[in-house]
Design an enzyme around this catalytic site. Structure first.
Site, PDB file in Angstrom:
ATOM      1  CD  GLU A  20      -2.976  -3.152  -5.117  1.00  0.00           C
ATOM      2  OE1 GLU A  20      -3.597  -2.507  -4.226  1.00  0.00           O
ATOM      3  OE2 GLU A  20      -1.750  -3.062  -5.287  1.00  0.00           O
ATOM      4  CB  SER A  24       2.735  -2.652  -2.309  1.00  0.00           C
ATOM      5  OG  SER A  24       2.467  -1.288  -2.093  1.00  0.00           O
ATOM      6  CG  HIS A  52      -2.280  -2.089  -0.300  1.00  0.00           C
ATOM      7  ND1 HIS A  52      -2.277  -2.064  -1.678  1.00  0.00           N
ATOM      8  CD2 HIS A  52      -1.036  -1.691   0.088  1.00  0.00           C
ATOM      9  CE1 HIS A  52      -1.079  -1.666  -2.101  1.00  0.00           C
ATOM     10  NE2 HIS A  52      -0.312  -1.439  -1.062  1.00  0.00           N
TER      11      HIS A  52
END
Length: 342
Positions: A241, A139, A312
């Site tokens: 992503e 992330s 995620h």
């Protein structure tokens, strides 16, 4: 007391392998980070957002212990400064302390959020280069992975942050990369499972390609375009992503990568999962994320696929950022071509 099995989810089958022999290796074997062994001490840092839930810190430590490792907390992981885990200097100091500490074998990020990019100008890259260690997280930690690839040159691992749930695919791929030093094929799915939505990939352009695996969270990556902290993507395999971004924002970020020239340098592209990436408005008639990917990636003329188990999501793959890999866009696999630990 926490139940280790409940925290580590699908790690159980691999836990028997924790009898791997412990052989001490010096820093910087072949310029690579240190291989992990059961019983090793690993650092836990919070380079981004704060978290006032003590249970998350307990979960992170329990997860590390469940891996057979010994957690060592950064000094400032429980601090709160605005919406960060301490001041920028304090968070950077925790990173320095973990890289400089010879008792620490690798470094796990506790959580993401926002804030890692603010640390990049404060980090001592001579110190980090001199003590190559695996940084493990995802992330917002994308900023640190990319900066390490640009400024230090050794691999790191894009994997769940350690306060998140670790399922079988995450643990097994970490084990093979960081503990055994294998060069596995990641993303392989049994033929019987290929029809399931969760394992379905979409080939945007077939073929195989080799290159340095670089990427992470799309929002964080695009925020580094035009800065010294983005590595050279010439011939690279890009993986991306995101989460919580409506279609027009995905379009805008892909446009930025195209206009900057980054997309034109690639030898291949892997798009993972884009969770909750929709406008969520009635009678939406705009482009979908698959539409957008097709518009930007298909014309590149390089192998590309979407739907990889990256992002995620539960069971996300642990990936070797900065390592040489071969992707196969027809079957959706990533073959690691070189060990990421020495």
């Amino acid at each position: 007391m926490m139940d280790r099995r409940s925290i580590l989810g699908g790690m159980g089958g691999a836990m028997a392998a924790l009898a791997w022999p412990q052989t001490a290796l010096p820093h910087g074997v072949s310029g690579l980070p240190l291989r992990l062994h059961p019983g090793d001490t690993v650092g836990l840092i919070a380079p981004a957002s704060s978290d006032d839930e003590p249970m998350h810190l307990e979960t992170a430590q329990a997860t590390v212990r469940g891996m057979g490792l010994v957690p060592k907390l950064g000094r400032h992981v429980s601090d709160i400064w605005g919406y960060f885990s301490g001041t920028d200097k304090d968070r950077a100091d925790d990173i320095h302390a973990m890289f400089a500490d010879d008792s620490v074998r690798a470094i796990f990020s506790i959580r993401g959020g926002w804030g890692s990019a603010r640390l990049l100008p404060l980090l001592d890259w001579d110190l980090i280069r001199a003590h190559p260690k695996l940084l493990i997280g995802s992330s917002d930690v994308t900023a640190l992975h990319l900066a390490i690839a640009a400024k230090a040159g050794f691999p790191s691992i894009h994997a769940p942050n350690v306060s998140n749930r670790w399922e079988a695919a995450s643990w097994n791929s970490l084990w093979r990369l960081a503990f055994t030093g294998e060069t596995p094929v990641l993303g392989e799915v049994a033929e019987a499972d290929r029809a399931a939505d969760r394992w379905r990939i979409t080939t945007l352009r077939p073929g195989k390609a080799q290159g340095r695996l670089l990427g992470g969270n799309l929002s964080v990556l695009t925020s580094l375009v035009g800065t010294p902290w983005l590595p050279d993507f010439e011939g690279a395999i890009l993986f991306i992503e995101d989460v919580g971004e409506p279609e027009y924002r995905i379009d805008r970020m892909m446009s930025q990568l195209a206009l900057s020239g980054l997309l034109g340098k690639l030898s291949g592209v892997i798009f993972g999962q884009c969770m909750r990436c929709n406008a969520n408005v009635p009678n939406y008639a705009g482009f979908t994320v698959p539409d957008i990917l097709g518009q930007y990636l298909t014309p590149l003329g390089v192998p590309a696929f979407s739907g990889a188990n990256i992002g995620h999501i539960a069971n996300q793959l642990s990936l070797p950022v900065g390592a040489q890999v071969e992707m196969d866009a027809e079957v959706g696999t990533i073959r690691v071509l070189q060990p990421v630990v020495g």
